[in-house]
Design a protein around this motif. Structure first.
Motif: not given
Length: 111
Positions: A2, A12, A53
């Protein structure tokens, strides 16, 4: 892993198996600048509320920087109440991990 920016926003980040050996020196708790990566939208099983992400690429560069670490959280998690957990049943968008459920609070007592 993270990642977090100065404002506290989290995302992420992942490194594919084939690239893992290229980044052996990433140490938990250190601060890095990432350059040249892709940003993808999660379709399923995201670990954070953020639906994006970071994916490292072959040409991603990682540079450790010496910054004030107190501006960054050591750990990050998101609390969810029972209604939120109930709403996630059989929906594969966000991962949930339940360790315990607080049901009653009482004043502190000396034993």
């Amino acid at each position: 892993m993270h990642s977090q920016d100065k404002k506290g926003n989290t995302i992420h980040a992942s490194i594919g198996t084939k690239l893992a050996k290229k980044f052996p020196n990433i140490i938990e708790g250190s601060i890095y600048i990432f350059k040249s990566f892709n940003v993808w939208e999660y379709e399923r099983f995201r670990p954070l509320k953020n639906n994006l992400r970071i994916n490292f690429l072959f040409d991603t560069t990682v540079k450790e920087v010496d910054k004030d670490k107190t501006k960054f959280l050591d750990y990050y998690f998101e609390f969810a109440d029972s209604d939120t957990l109930e709403s996630r049943v059989n929906i594969d968008k966000q991962c949930s991990d339940v360790i315990g459920l607080l049901t009653v609070m009482e004043p502190i007592k000396e034993i």
